[in-house]
Scaffold this motif. Sequence first.
Motif, PDB file in Angstrom:
ATOM      1  N   ILE A 148     -10.913   8.948   8.263  1.00 37.44           N
ATOM      2  CA  ILE A 148     -10.623   7.520   8.130  1.00 37.44           C
ATOM      3  C   ILE A 148     -10.977   7.053   6.727  1.00 37.44           C
ATOM      4  N   SER A 149     -10.333   5.999   6.309  1.00 39.59           N
ATOM      5  CA  SER A 149     -10.474   5.504   4.942  1.00 39.59           C
ATOM      6  C   SER A 149     -11.910   5.088   4.597  1.00 39.59           C
ATOM      7  N   LEU A 150     -12.700   4.730   5.607  1.00 40.00           N
ATOM      8  CA  LEU A 150     -14.093   4.345   5.351  1.00 40.00           C
ATOM      9  C   LEU A 150     -14.909   5.499   4.793  1.00 40.00           C
ATOM     10  N   LEU A 151     -14.510   6.720   5.125  1.00 34.20           N
ATOM     11  CA  LEU A 151     -15.232   7.912   4.669  1.00 34.20           C
ATOM     12  C   LEU A 151     -14.527   8.495   3.454  1.00 34.20           C
ATOM     13  N   GLY A 152     -14.660   7.792   2.332  1.00 35.58           N
ATOM     14  CA  GLY A 152     -13.968   8.255   1.145  1.00 35.58           C
ATOM     15  C   GLY A 152     -14.516   7.645  -0.130  1.00 35.58           C
ATOM     16  N   VAL A 191       0.852  -1.192   0.000  1.00 35.96           N
ATOM     17  CA  VAL A 191       0.000   0.000   0.000  1.00 35.96           C
ATOM     18  C   VAL A 191       0.887   1.240   0.000  1.00 35.96           C
ATOM     19  N   TRP A 192       0.562   2.193  -0.882  1.00 40.33           N
ATOM     20  CA  TRP A 192       1.203   3.497  -0.853  1.00 40.33           C
ATOM     21  C   TRP A 192       0.276   4.345  -0.005  1.00 40.33           C
ATOM     22  N   GLN A 193       0.787   4.849   1.113  1.00 39.09           N
ATOM     23  CA  GLN A 193      -0.084   5.449   2.123  1.00 39.09           C
ATOM     24  C   GLN A 193       0.518   6.716   2.710  1.00 39.09           C
ATOM     25  N   ASP A 194      -0.259   7.324   3.597  1.00 39.87           N
ATOM     26  CA  ASP A 194       0.162   8.523   4.336  1.00 39.87           C
ATOM     27  C   ASP A 194       0.444   9.711   3.427  1.00 39.87           C
ATOM     28  N   GLY A 195      -0.172   9.726   2.261  1.00 36.95           N
ATOM     29  CA  GLY A 195      -0.007  10.841   1.348  1.00 36.95           C
ATOM     30  C   GLY A 195      -1.292  11.638   1.231  1.00 36.95           C
ATOM     31  N   THR A 196      -1.269  12.632   0.359  1.00 34.22           N
ATOM     32  CA  THR A 196      -2.460  13.443   0.099  1.00 34.22           C
ATOM     33  C   THR A 196      -2.694  13.535  -1.402  1.00 34.22           C
TER      34      THR A 196
END
Length: 143
Positions: A130-134, A95-100
């Motif tokens: 949180i990722s669920l709200l996207g 996973v590529w994460q912690d970005g915007t």
Amino acid sequence: MKKLLIFSVFLLVNTLVFGQKSDEILGKWLNKDKEAHLQIYKKGNKYFGKLSWLKEPNDEEGKPKRDSKNPSEELRGRPILGLEILKDFTFNNGVWQDGTIYDPKSGKTYSCKMTLEGKNRLNVRGYIGISLLGRTEVFTRVD
């Protein structure tokens, strides 16, 4: 000495395998609406992406489209083409994460994570909190 050699070989193989996997995201990607190409590249150990092609790069007056929705007034005059919209991603376990991700259509910036499905399908999930709200959009690789 033998243990050091074995450890060194293990470290080298591990770096090569995981380094290559993390770089699979590099390259050009077409957004789901087929309106833009996103060039993903690496700076140091982080991943970024900029708009490298727009189906309609100019406004009605024939001038390059600008970042007119940006909440920062001083940035509203910058061109959208070439704009860095993905910032500061790190790779962790597939996973590529912690970005915007920045959306120039709305002027909003969201937390983001990305995952690959095969080599040619990139799931880009922008979210608030949180990722669920996207929402997830699927990008396809440009050859």
